[in-house]
Design a protein around this motif. Structure first.
Motif, PDB file in Angstrom:
ATOM      1  N   ASP A  38      32.175  37.061  12.756  1.00 46.72           N
ATOM      2  CA  ASP A  38      33.244  37.379  13.459  1.00 46.72           C
ATOM      3  C   ASP A  38      32.516  37.716  14.911  1.00 46.72           C
ATOM      4  OD1 ASP A  38      34.928  37.594  11.449  1.00 46.72           O
ATOM      5  OD2 ASP A  38      34.726  39.405  11.158  1.00 46.72           O
ATOM      6  N   VAL A  39      31.504  38.000  15.217  1.00 48.50           N
ATOM      7  CA  VAL A  39      30.913  38.177  16.466  1.00 48.50           C
ATOM      8  C   VAL A  39      30.221  37.238  17.284  1.00 48.50           C
ATOM      9  CG1 VAL A  39      30.789  40.649  16.148  1.00 48.50           C
ATOM     10  CG2 VAL A  39      28.773  39.317  15.730  1.00 48.50           C
ATOM     11  N   ARG A  40      29.867  36.058  16.233  1.00 47.93           N
ATOM     12  CA  ARG A  40      29.230  34.906  16.595  1.00 47.93           C
ATOM     13  C   ARG A  40      29.758  34.266  17.766  1.00 47.93           C
ATOM     14  NH1 ARG A  40      25.317  31.155  14.652  1.00 47.93           N
ATOM     15  NH2 ARG A  40      25.304  32.459  12.666  1.00 47.93           N
ATOM     16  N   ASP A  41      31.014  34.086  17.780  1.00 46.48           N
ATOM     17  CA  ASP A  41      32.054  33.222  18.856  1.00 46.48           C
ATOM     18  C   ASP A  41      32.353  34.280  19.780  1.00 46.48           C
ATOM     19  OD1 ASP A  41      30.892  30.872  18.021  1.00 46.48           O
ATOM     20  OD2 ASP A  41      32.593  30.838  16.361  1.00 46.48           O
ATOM     21  N   ASN A  42      32.338  35.488  19.731  1.00 48.00           N
ATOM     22  CA  ASN A  42      33.184  36.511  20.549  1.00 48.00           C
ATOM     23  C   ASN A  42      32.370  36.534  21.872  1.00 48.00           C
ATOM     24  OD1 ASN A  42      34.256  38.712  21.727  1.00 48.00           O
ATOM     25  ND2 ASN A  42      34.226  39.822  19.972  1.00 48.00           N
ATOM     26  N   ASP A  43      33.003  36.092  22.963  1.00 46.90           N
ATOM     27  CA  ASP A  43      32.092  36.175  24.061  1.00 46.90           C
ATOM     28  C   ASP A  43      32.045  37.532  24.827  1.00 46.90           C
ATOM     29  OD1 ASP A  43      32.032  33.416  24.054  1.00 46.90           O
ATOM     30  OD2 ASP A  43      33.656  32.991  25.231  1.00 46.90           O
TER      31      ASP A  43
END
Length: 256
Positions: A38-43
């Protein structure tokens, strides 16, 4: 099982089984894997902090789930779930900090070892006690620990099963920073905040250079470094970093 909170560009992941001393089982691994996805692609997330609720970071793998394994194959599958999740954390492109308090034993220490940095409260105990159960660490402990401390120290910890305290761990380089009792999370968040202020592409590249470079011969690793920094030179963040330096202000990095 796992609580996720976003705080000023930091994702705080909290093991939330205080009644079981944050024992690590299959469900927790599933939730940790999902949180990382979930947070991998959360800029908006630039760094991670892992901590545990209650009086300890983690007592290790869930003994009840281990006891439910009746064959080596079932145990191998259970250990495999831990190993795969820890590998995702270790290879995660954003830096991670473990905030350790109370104790981190067995799989709990292996989880902390998979993080990039570790902050521990004074008096915290860290150990791999599996030898006392007639087995050995099976989720990276025998491999990651001797890459962080002298091999003879790793052998002593693994072959005796005896823990060390945070002060000794700091002397050995296993722990990056010591914190006063009750302040590990705050200290880890402060350290993560420093990391989160960096350029995202450079942070991810720095992790790769160190982790992969250690497995190369020096000449190949330096060549890998040269190619990596050459790519970073073409980024907008590099332009912003130089401008910020000239303007005597913090850089405003966007990961491009």
């Amino acid at each position: 099982m796992l609580r996720v909170e976003l705080r000023d560009r930091i994702a705080v992941l909290t093991l939330d089984r205080p009644g079981q001393l944050n024992a690590l089982g299959s469900r927790t691994m599933e939730e940790l894997t999902q949180a990382l996805d979930d947070v991998r692609d959360n800029d908006d997330v630039r760094a991670l902090v892992l901590t545990g609720a209650g009086r300890a970071f983690s007592a290790g793998a869930d003994i009840g789930e281990i006891e439910s394994c009746t064959t080596p194959g079932q145990f191998r599958a259970f250990v495999g779930r831990l190993t795969e999740t820890f590998a995702l954390l270790e290879d995660f492109p954003k830096p991670s900090v473990a905030a350790v308090h109370g104790f981190a034993f067995g799989g709990g220490l292996e989880l902390a070892l998979a993080c990039d940095l570790r902050v521990a409260e004074r008096g915290t105990r860290l150990g791999l006690p599996e030898m006392k159960l007639g087995v050995l660490p099976g989720a990276g402990g025998t491999q990651r620990l001797p890459r962080l401390v002298p091999p003879a120290i790793a052998k002593q910890m693994i072959l005796t099963g005896e823990p060390i305290d945070a002060e000794r761990a700091r002397e050995l380089g296993l722990v990056n920073e010591l914190a006063e009792p009750g302040t590990a999370l705050a200290a880890a968040e402060a350290l993560a905040g420093t990391l989160a202020a960096g350029a995202p592409l450079a942070l991810a590249a720095g992790k790769r250079l160190i982790d992969y470079g250690l497995g190369m011969d020096l000449e190949a690793a330096i060549a890998y470094e040269r190619e990596t920094v050459s790519v970073l030179f073409s980024t907008e963040d590099r332009v912003e970093g130089l401008k910020a330096f000239r303007d005597r202000r913090p850089g405003e990095f966007r990961g491009v």
